[in-house]
Design an enzyme around this catalytic site. Structure first.
Site, short mmCIF file in Angstrom:
data_model
loop_
_atom_site.label_atom_id
_atom_site.label_comp_id
_atom_site.label_asym_id
_atom_site.label_seq_id
_atom_site.Cartn_x
_atom_site.Cartn_y
_atom_site.Cartn_z
N SER A 1 -4.34 -26.46 14.25
CA SER A 1 -4.70 -26.75 12.85
C SER A 1 -5.49 -28.03 12.64
CB SER A 1 -3.45 -26.81 11.98
OG SER A 1 -3.07 -25.51 11.66
N LYS B 1 -8.75 -27.52 11.13
CA LYS B 1 -8.95 -27.29 9.69
C LYS B 1 -9.73 -28.43 9.05
CE LYS B 1 -4.94 -24.19 8.92
NZ LYS B 1 -4.44 -23.80 10.23
N TYR C 1 -11.65 -17.90 12.29
CA TYR C 1 -10.50 -18.81 12.12
C TYR C 1 -9.76 -19.02 13.45
CZ TYR C 1 -5.76 -20.32 10.93
OH TYR C 1 -4.56 -20.99 10.92
N TYR D 1 1.67 -30.55 6.23
CA TYR D 1 2.42 -29.47 5.56
C TYR D 1 3.57 -30.00 4.71
CZ TYR D 1 -0.13 -27.59 9.45
OH TYR D 1 -1.10 -27.34 10.35
N VAL E 1 -0.14 -27.22 15.77
CA VAL E 1 1.03 -26.79 16.53
C VAL E 1 0.83 -26.88 18.05
CG1 VAL E 1 2.08 -25.35 14.72
CG2 VAL E 1 0.46 -24.32 16.36
N1 GLN Z 1 -3.38 -21.20 14.80
C1 GLN Z 1 -2.18 -21.60 14.13
C2 GLN Z 1 -1.82 -20.55 13.11
O1 GLN Z 1 -2.69 -20.05 12.50
C3 GLN Z 1 -2.40 -22.93 13.48
C4 GLN Z 1 -1.18 -23.46 12.79
C5 GLN Z 1 -0.95 -24.91 12.98
O2 GLN Z 1 -1.45 -25.57 13.89
N2 GLN Z 1 -0.12 -25.47 12.13
O3 GLN Z 1 -0.68 -20.22 12.92
#
Ligand code: GLN
Length: 310
Positions: free
Chosen positions: A69, A72, A194, A246, A264
């Site tokens: 993520s 993002k 994505y 988050y 993650v």
């Molecule tokens: N690729 C992961 C997902 O879409 C990214 C989530 C994350 O890093 N928090 O679930």
């Protein structure tokens, strides 16, 4: 200019592994993406890139890992370099207070994701970005390679496949957004781009360098140009502060006090505006999906140096 001396940064970096040693063994690597589950959970790396162009590294800082993520922020930066405020008609700027892959909030908020850093929001930004690029994957990769000044930044096919094969929640989110009319492109095209973004592999050093533009008013770290305007860089930092970790964003603001973005894969990037960008990496995650040793490392760093945006 950073206010910290080289000796001070080196002192804090050198004491870091010892300072965080008791945080290991309390969390788990992300296991809902099988390709990430087998990673050595004892890894720890940290890198700093200062606005005057100096780099500091410690531990496994040059080892590549899955950025997940953290991508993002690249996604949002690229999208808002192409478009204006209209993006925020389709995605909000409020903390979600729910898990990064929550479906329920999207239902009662009529398909407008809370912010660009939860999965639903990133899917909308990905969809918007698709309207401004001709070769999405190549352009995204070359954007990130340019920011990191490293052509070894690459896409990990195994992680991508693993996400695709286990991406039922993201597929559900994308279909749901589509049903509300908040995706222009076909669901599979949005998901494909994505997952590609999440599957990039980079090191702490790459990420610290690549995020330096947010510590220096949007200026590209290696080229004589703006990545985004000063105003947009500020806004990205604000969103990282309020939404980048988050439903733990409040605790991060309280304990770390810096704009942060986690993934993650165990990475967390933090910005000290006007001074430096920092990346920490360690795979064991807490229940909210943020690296436990990484969080502790950032806390220790700000405690030792007195840095905070407050
Ligand atoms: N690729 C992961 C997902 O879409 C990214 C989530 C994350 O890093 N928090 O679930």
């Amino acid at each position: 200019m950073t206010h910290l001396s080289v000796a001070e940064i080196e002192r804090v970096m050198a004491s870091m592994p010892e300072a965080i040693s008791n945080t290991f063994g309390q969390g788990q690597p992300a296991n809902y993406i099988p390709a990430l589950a087998g990673i050595d959970s004892g890894k720890f790396g940290m890198a700093i890139s200062t606005v005057d162009g100096r780099d500091f590294v410690c531990g496994d800082a040059t080892e590549m890992f899955s950025i997940q993520s953290i991508s993002k922020v690249f996604n949002l930066s690229m999208a808002i370099s192409h478009m204006g405020e209209e993006l925020f008609d389709r995605v909000g700027v409020e903390p979600s207070g729910t898990a990064f892959n929550s479906l329920s909030q999207l239902e009662y908020e009529n398909g407008i994701p809370r912010n660009p850093f939860i999965n639903a929001g990133a899917l909308v930004v990905t969809d918007a970005l698709l309207g401004h690029v001709t070769s999405p994957k190549q352009e995204f990769l070359s954007f990130v390679r340019g920011l990191a000044n490293n052509i070894d930044v690459h896409y990990d096919e195994e992680v991508f496949r693993s996400e695709y094969d286990n991406g039922q929640r993201n597929t559900a989110l994308a279909n749901y957004l589509k049903s509300f009319g908040n995706l222009n492109n076909h669901v599979s095209r949005v998901l494909d781009f994505y997952f590609y973004q999440c599957s990039l592999s980079m090191s702490c050093q790459d990420l610290a360098r690549a995020f330096r533009f947010l510590a220096q008013d949007g200026k590209h770290p290696y080229k004589d140009k703006q990545v985004v305007s000063k105003r947009k860089a500020r806004r990205i930092n604000s969103l990282m502060m309020t939404c980048g970790t988050y439903d733990e964003a409040g605790e991060f603001a309280f304990n770390v006090g810096l704009p942060c973005k986690s993934g993650v894969g165990g990475g967390i990037v933090a910005i000290i505006p006007g001074e430096m960008s920092i990346c920490v990496w360690s795979p064991e995650l807490g229940t909210k999906g943020n690296s436990l040793p990484g969080t502790e490392a950032l806390k220790y760093f700000v405690e030792q140096t007195g840095h905070s945006v407050f």
